[in-house]
Design an enzyme around this catalytic site. Structure first.
Site, PDB file in Angstrom:
ATOM      1  N   LYS A 275     -58.603 -14.315  46.999  1.00 46.93           N
ATOM      2  CA  LYS A 275     -59.293 -12.859  48.003  1.00 46.93           C
ATOM      3  C   LYS A 275     -60.592 -13.878  48.312  1.00 46.93           C
ATOM      4  O   LYS A 275     -60.924 -14.472  47.492  1.00 46.93           O
ATOM      5  CB  LYS A 275     -59.357 -12.182  46.918  1.00 46.93           C
ATOM      6  N   ARG A 349     -46.082  -5.150  43.934  1.00 39.57           N
ATOM      7  CA  ARG A 349     -45.184  -4.280  44.695  1.00 39.57           C
ATOM      8  C   ARG A 349     -44.133  -4.962  43.256  1.00 39.57           C
ATOM      9  O   ARG A 349     -42.545  -4.977  43.448  1.00 39.57           O
ATOM     10  CB  ARG A 349     -44.761  -4.347  45.671  1.00 39.57           C
TER      11      ARG A 349
HETATM   12  N1  BES Z   1     -54.888  -4.726  44.153  1.00 41.07           N
HETATM   13  C1  BES Z   1     -54.749  -5.159  45.615  1.00 41.07           C
HETATM   14  C2  BES Z   1     -55.201  -4.435  46.112  1.00 41.07           C
HETATM   15  C3  BES Z   1     -56.764  -3.407  45.969  1.00 41.07           C
HETATM   16  C4  BES Z   1     -57.381  -3.223  46.733  1.00 41.07           C
HETATM   17  C5  BES Z   1     -56.601  -1.918  45.503  1.00 41.07           C
HETATM   18  C6  BES Z   1     -59.112  -3.144  46.932  1.00 41.07           C
HETATM   19  C7  BES Z   1     -58.035  -1.932  44.971  1.00 41.07           C
HETATM   20  C8  BES Z   1     -59.198  -2.182  45.978  1.00 41.07           C
HETATM   21  C9  BES Z   1     -53.875  -5.741  45.888  1.00 41.07           C
HETATM   22  O1  BES Z   1     -52.669  -6.352  45.198  1.00 41.07           O
HETATM   23  C10 BES Z   1     -53.931  -6.093  47.132  1.00 41.07           C
HETATM   24  O2  BES Z   1     -53.839  -7.013  47.276  1.00 41.07           O
HETATM   25  N2  BES Z   1     -53.094  -5.780  47.881  1.00 41.07           N
HETATM   26  C11 BES Z   1     -53.127  -6.455  49.372  1.00 41.07           C
HETATM   27  C12 BES Z   1     -51.615  -6.221  50.137  1.00 41.07           C
HETATM   28  C13 BES Z   1     -51.447  -7.641  51.319  1.00 41.07           C
HETATM   29  C14 BES Z   1     -51.889  -9.065  50.819  1.00 41.07           C
HETATM   30  C15 BES Z   1     -50.412  -6.844  52.183  1.00 41.07           C
HETATM   31  C16 BES Z   1     -54.557  -6.147  50.818  1.00 41.07           C
HETATM   32  O3  BES Z   1     -54.041  -4.620  49.873  1.00 41.07           O
HETATM   33  O4  BES Z   1     -55.211  -6.644  51.021  1.00 41.07           O
HETATM   34 ZN    ZN Z   2     -53.327  -8.310  44.834  1.00 46.97          ZN
END
Ligand code: BES
Ligand code: ZN
Ligand code: ZN
Length: 496
Positions: A275, A349
């Protein structure tokens, strides 16, 4: 917080504060109960309209000499015809906050006569009041770094309440305790609230409530069970992944069994698809789903609800390491389906897939509900105060919508639009863990659906409301404990 009652205003003892309630009027605020000896004291602020009785408005004034308290608070309930549970939560949350700022510990609240309150009944009114106060009366200050160390509210006496009604408030205290537990787990740093810390918490809950049976599947056992997706996500961390299972049986004779699956990523770096700065700082909240389902089972036990409910929490840390799972590789999970990793940041997921499939195979759920901070894109779509709801069963969906409506934890239902499954196709595996950018939350839900078979299932994407970026009238900044009251309300509605 201690709740007590006295029947008459004249019978009250000394305290720090007396609270008087007002409706917002056309021109002037209007008292919700006879003001008696306090008529003169409140006249000036009402005449000058320094206080208008708006929802959650609080004005402190000084009590006349000889009163049993030195301060009086005027509390606004908004327009009388608009009174609802949410208004009560907001007003009494704001009152509690105002007390917290002054370090006021002991208060008396003069309740209006029942006929004044156009609200279903006194029980619901008390519920709104108690929830507002309990949810607001919380501070997370683990290291005691804050300069503001004013005490929280300790004692509330309701004037004009039958002592029997205090039972409702005791119930609310048990629910709030569960919410506090989840908040503490979410707020605690990720180096402190690790997978083994969550395991210890589950074991403590089981020690405290003998009706809760806790089982931990450790890494060895996960390998034996072939939970390859949970193992893959957890591989880059120095903390081993695990599966926590906490069961409470309130009606052993019934086959009815709600299984709650909660995402428990103690920190989400994104993995090798790291991230960026600005997106990682709050990722200790990525175990909010696990905290919610564990706290819900603890509360079901403490309330002795007549339901059968199990929390299943896949827990791990999505860390970066030479051993981390890799984008482009294929992993096989509990159900045997192979999954191509399009992005290691879509890890939630993956671990939920294993936990859902395991629950379906081993726990005989009649209803399966997962709770997860799953996608950032849902926050873009519906903001950070509402959770997304997906379900393969309209009855279950409407039950959850109704429960959330009543607790003020709003849900917005989104479709499991089958044609989008196309986007999850992989050339080298049965399915891929990402599709395109469009429809992110729906794609995540469709991915999960592949692992629940025909079980009645719902998915709550709580990425928004799990964590607050600012204080709200009765909710704190940071960890919120979202979903616990909603799930308990839903369980209560099916209690035998
Ligand atoms: N934990 C994150 C989602 C999240 C984002 C929770 C902001 C709370 C606040 C999740 O694991 C994630 O990173 N999802 C990605 C999915 C994408 C790579 C398809 C996302 O939402 O960017
Ligand atoms: Zn994630
Ligand atoms: Zn995540």
């Amino acid at each position: 917080m201690q709740f007590s009652s006295v029947l008459k205003l004249s019978n009250r003892e000394k305290s720090d504060l007396l609270v008087l309630l007002f409706w917002q009027g056309e021109k002037k605020a209007k008292a919700a109960h006879p003001l008696g000896e306090f008529q003169a004291a409140v006249q000036t602020p009402l005449d000058l309209r320094d206080f208008q009785g708006r929802e959650g408005e609080v004005l402190f004034i000084y009590a006349p000499n000889g009163s049993k308290e030195r301060r009086i608070a005027l509390l606004g309930l908004g327009k009388q015809e608009k009174l609802c549970s949410e208004t009560l939560r907001i007003a009494f949350g704001q009152l509690t906050r105002a007390c917290n700022r002054k370090g006021i510990e002991q208060i008396h609240v003069l309740l209006p006569p029942a006929a004044e309150m156009r609200h279903p009944n006194i029980d619901e009114t008390l519920r709104g009041i108690g929830e507002g106060m309990m949810l607001a009366n919380y501070r997370w200050d683990e290291k005691n770094l804050s300069n503001e160390k004013k005490n929280l509210l300790k004692s509330v006496t309701f004037i004009g309440l039958l002592p029997k009604k205090l039972e409702i408030l005791e119930e609310i205290k048990l629910v709030a305790e569960a919410v506090y537990l989840a908040r503490d787990l979410i707020n605690g740093g990720a180096d402190h609230v690790t997978p083994s810390f969550l395991i210890k918490t589950a074991e403590k809950i089981a020690d405290r409530f003998p009706t809760v049976k806790t089982t931990i599947l450790d890494k060895k056992r996960l390998e034996h069970e072939k939970m390859g997706l949970l193992l893959a996500v957890g591989r880059g961390s120095s903390h081993d992944p695990a599966l926590i299972i906490m069961s409470y049986q309130g009606v052993p004779k019934s086959k009815d069994h709600t299984v709650l699956v909660g995402k428990g990523v103690t920190f989400d770096t994104g993995g090798l698809n790291l991230k960026p700065t600005g997106s990682m700082e709050t990722m200790r909240d990525d175990m909010s789903g696990a905290a919610a389902v564990m706290a819900t089972v603890a509360a079901a036990a403490s309330l002795q609800l007549k339901v059968n409910v199990t929390a299943v929490a896949p827990i791990c840390e999505n860390a970066i390491d030479a051993k981390s799972f890799k984008p482009g590789d294929v992993y096989r999970g509990f159900l045997g389906k192979s999954v191509e990793i399009g992005n290691t940041d879509a890890e939630g997921r993956l671990i939920l897939a294993d936990a859902l499939a395991y629950s379906v195979k081993n726990l005989e759920p009649t209803r399966l509900i997962d709770v997860a901070t799953l996608t950032g894109s849902i926050v873009v779509g519906i903001g950070d105060e509402i959770a997304g709801l997906f379900s393969n069963d309209e009855k279950l969906a409407s039950e959850l919508l109704a429960a959330g409506q009543s607790t003020g934890e709003l849900l917005c239902q989104l479709p499991l639009h089958a044609p989008y499954k196309e986007l999850l196709k992989s050339d080298i595996a049965d399915i891929k863990n990402i599709g395109g950018r469009a429809g992110g939350p729906i794609l995540a839900a469709l991915f999960l659906e592949e692992f629940v078979g025909g079980t009645r299932w719902a998915h709550l994407d709580i990425a928004g409301p799990a964590f607050g970026s600012k204080e709200r009238p009765y909710l704190p900044k940071n960890g919120i404990g979202y979903g616990i009251r909603l799930l308990l309300e839903d369980l209560k509605r099916r209690a035998k």
